[in-house]
Design an enzyme around this catalytic site. Structure first.
Site, PDB file in Angstrom:
ATOM      1  N   LYS A  55      27.504 -37.217 117.779  1.00 40.89           N
ATOM      2  CA  LYS A  55      28.051 -36.415 116.502  1.00 40.89           C
ATOM      3  C   LYS A  55      29.603 -36.435 116.865  1.00 40.89           C
ATOM      4  O   LYS A  55      29.927 -36.558 118.103  1.00 40.89           O
ATOM      5  CB  LYS A  55      27.312 -35.427 116.436  1.00 40.89           C
ATOM      6  CG  LYS A  55      27.262 -34.694 115.098  1.00 40.89           C
ATOM      7  CD  LYS A  55      26.394 -34.935 114.074  1.00 40.89           C
ATOM      8  CE  LYS A  55      26.402 -34.404 112.753  1.00 40.89           C
ATOM      9  NZ  LYS A  55      25.331 -34.879 111.804  1.00 40.89           N
ATOM     10  N   GLY A  93      15.500 -25.556  96.018  1.00 39.10           N
ATOM     11  CA  GLY A  93      16.509 -26.600  95.944  1.00 39.10           C
ATOM     12  C   GLY A  93      16.234 -27.868  95.133  1.00 39.10           C
ATOM     13  O   GLY A  93      15.448 -28.518  95.326  1.00 39.10           O
ATOM     14  N   GLY A 138      18.704 -30.734  94.569  1.00 40.84           N
ATOM     15  CA  GLY A 138      19.859 -31.492  94.612  1.00 40.84           C
ATOM     16  C   GLY A 138      19.446 -33.004  95.047  1.00 40.84           C
ATOM     17  O   GLY A 138      18.300 -33.287  94.204  1.00 40.84           O
ATOM     18  N   VAL A 161      18.244 -35.191  97.547  1.00 40.11           N
ATOM     19  CA  VAL A 161      16.941 -35.608  98.111  1.00 40.11           C
ATOM     20  C   VAL A 161      15.788 -34.930  97.118  1.00 40.11           C
ATOM     21  O   VAL A 161      14.766 -35.984  96.916  1.00 40.11           O
ATOM     22  CB  VAL A 161      17.039 -34.698  99.380  1.00 40.11           C
ATOM     23  CG1 VAL A 161      15.444 -34.949 100.132  1.00 40.11           C
ATOM     24  CG2 VAL A 161      17.945 -35.313 100.417  1.00 40.11           C
ATOM     25  N   ALA A 162      15.918 -33.686  96.742  1.00 42.26           N
ATOM     26  CA  ALA A 162      14.567 -33.293  95.898  1.00 42.26           C
ATOM     27  C   ALA A 162      14.579 -34.024  94.617  1.00 42.26           C
ATOM     28  O   ALA A 162      13.354 -34.311  94.339  1.00 42.26           O
ATOM     29  CB  ALA A 162      15.023 -31.588  95.608  1.00 42.26           C
TER      30      ALA A 162
END
Ligand code: NAD
Length: 355
Positions: A80, A180, A182, A184-185
């Protein structure tokens, strides 16, 4: 904070501090573990309050990437990076090109991609200085938006959970509550609707909630109510830390499986879910679809092969459920164990000396 002590405790290999005053670059790259392959993880750009806060974040996030990649069966390690700057006003070509040179100096030990605060355009700048970057635009041979793959992967994890809890992997007639709505959902919702599931959704954005209702026929509730909804599956798809002392007692569903990262507020909340008889799909297993998709870029992106690999999330989830049941442990612990066993096995491979 004693960084080397932290690295020893959590198994980090290398931390690189990057400075280029000419463009204001202050960044940290952490390579957690490259047992399985080069480390991969996004570059987060954030106005961290201190160097210590940035370092803690990059150490924690790089380790999480090792677990995510290993559980997904990828030949990748965890890494990361964080750039200490404000994404709203500090982005310049020079800054990202300079950062790209630091990534390049690691010679492939770290591969970067987008994360909070960075975009595809930033990756394009980085890619002018290093080939060790994925998540470049589709027009440049990249894999594009990871969200469709993430949504599909969560759906596969749900099917494994449904098989265990309902005795069938079909979600026909089941009710799924999405916290939520957005990117992905919405991809997840497409698969769920196709499978014949009913949806309940909430979002702090009225526009997102409206979309859930209009395009996917979801019943809309307020964000405060979503944990109390009578449903078969609760799907956290917004924030981290949503599984905690106040929400777990309210969840009505026997399954919790969603796309959000870091869903447990604390590790002990995995035990609290188990005690309530709720089967939890560990987040880093369920939401690995985007990473799996990205992992196909360095060798030349192949959409069908990536899709096939993402669908294996279902088998991985089945294995985790089997380990958890056999050993009487939480699914969180079972997933960690699966990863740690894979890492130990590969680390232990005999080294052969050759002339
Ligand atoms: P997104 O920003 O498109 O969607 C998140 C949605 O949640 C937004 O519509 C936002 O308004 C809503 N939201 C925020 N706070 C809320 C609250 N308190 N209650 C209800 N709704 C709320 O993000 P996304 O890409 O869909 O990602 C969702 C989650 O999945 C994040 O935790 C992200 O880290 C994780 N994730 C995403 C991917 C990916 O491929 N996009 C991959 C792995 C993990």
């Amino acid at each position: 904070m004693d960084i080397l002590d932290y690295m020893v405790r959590y198994g980090h290999e290398q931390v690189v501090y990057c400075s280029d005053p000419s463009c204001g670059l202050r960044a940290v790259i952490a390579v957690h573990d490259t047992t399985l392959g080069p480390s991969l993880g996004g570059t987060r750009m954030w106005p961290f309050p201190s160097e210590e806060a940035a370092t803690i974040d990059v150490l924690r996030l790089s380790r999480a990437m090792t677990y995510k990649a290993a559980a997904a069966g990828l030949h990748l390690g965890g890494g990361k990076a964080v750039i200490m700057a404000d994404p709203a006003k500090d982005k310049t070509e020079a800054l990202f090109r300079s950062f790209g040179r630091f990534v390049d100096s690691l010679d492939g030990r770290y591969i970067t991609t987008e994360d909070v605060g960075t975009t595809v355009r930033d990756m394009e700048w980085i890619s002018t200085e290093t080939e060790h970057v994925v998540g470049v635009p589709v027009s440049q041979g990249g894999s594009g938006d990871p969200s469709p793959a993430t949504g599909f992967g969560v759906y596969q994890a749900m099917r494994a959970c449904a098989q265990e809890v309902f005795g069938a992997d079909s979600l026909q007639g089941k009710t799924v509550a999405l916290q939520g709505f957005g990117k992905v959902a919405s991809y997840l919702a497409g698969h769920l609707r196709e499978a014949g599931a009913s949806l309940v959704a909430c979002d702090v954005s009225p526009r997102a909630a409206e979309r859930a209702k209009k395009e996917f026929g979801a019943r809309i509730v307020s964000p405060d109510e979503i944990c109390d909804v009578e449903c078969d599956i609760f799907a956290p798809c917004a924030l981290g830390g949503v599984l905690n002392d106040s929400t777990i007692p309210r969840i009505k569903a026997p399954i919790t499986c969603g796309g959000a990262n870091n869903q447990l507020l604390e590790d002990r909340h995995a035990e609290a879910l188990k005690e309530r008889g709720i089967l939890w799909a560990p987040d880093y297993v369920a939401n690995a679809g985007g990473l799996i998709n990205l992992s196909f870029e360095p060798t030349g992106y192949d959409e069908d092969a990536a899709h096939e690999k993402v669908s294996e999330i279902r088998q991985t989830m089945e294995r985790i459920i089997a380990i958890a049941k056999a050993e009487g442990i939480t699914t969180a612990r079972a997933a960690d164990r699966l990863v740690e066993q894979r890492l130990a096995a590969v680390r232990g491979i005999r080294r052969l000396a050759v002339e």
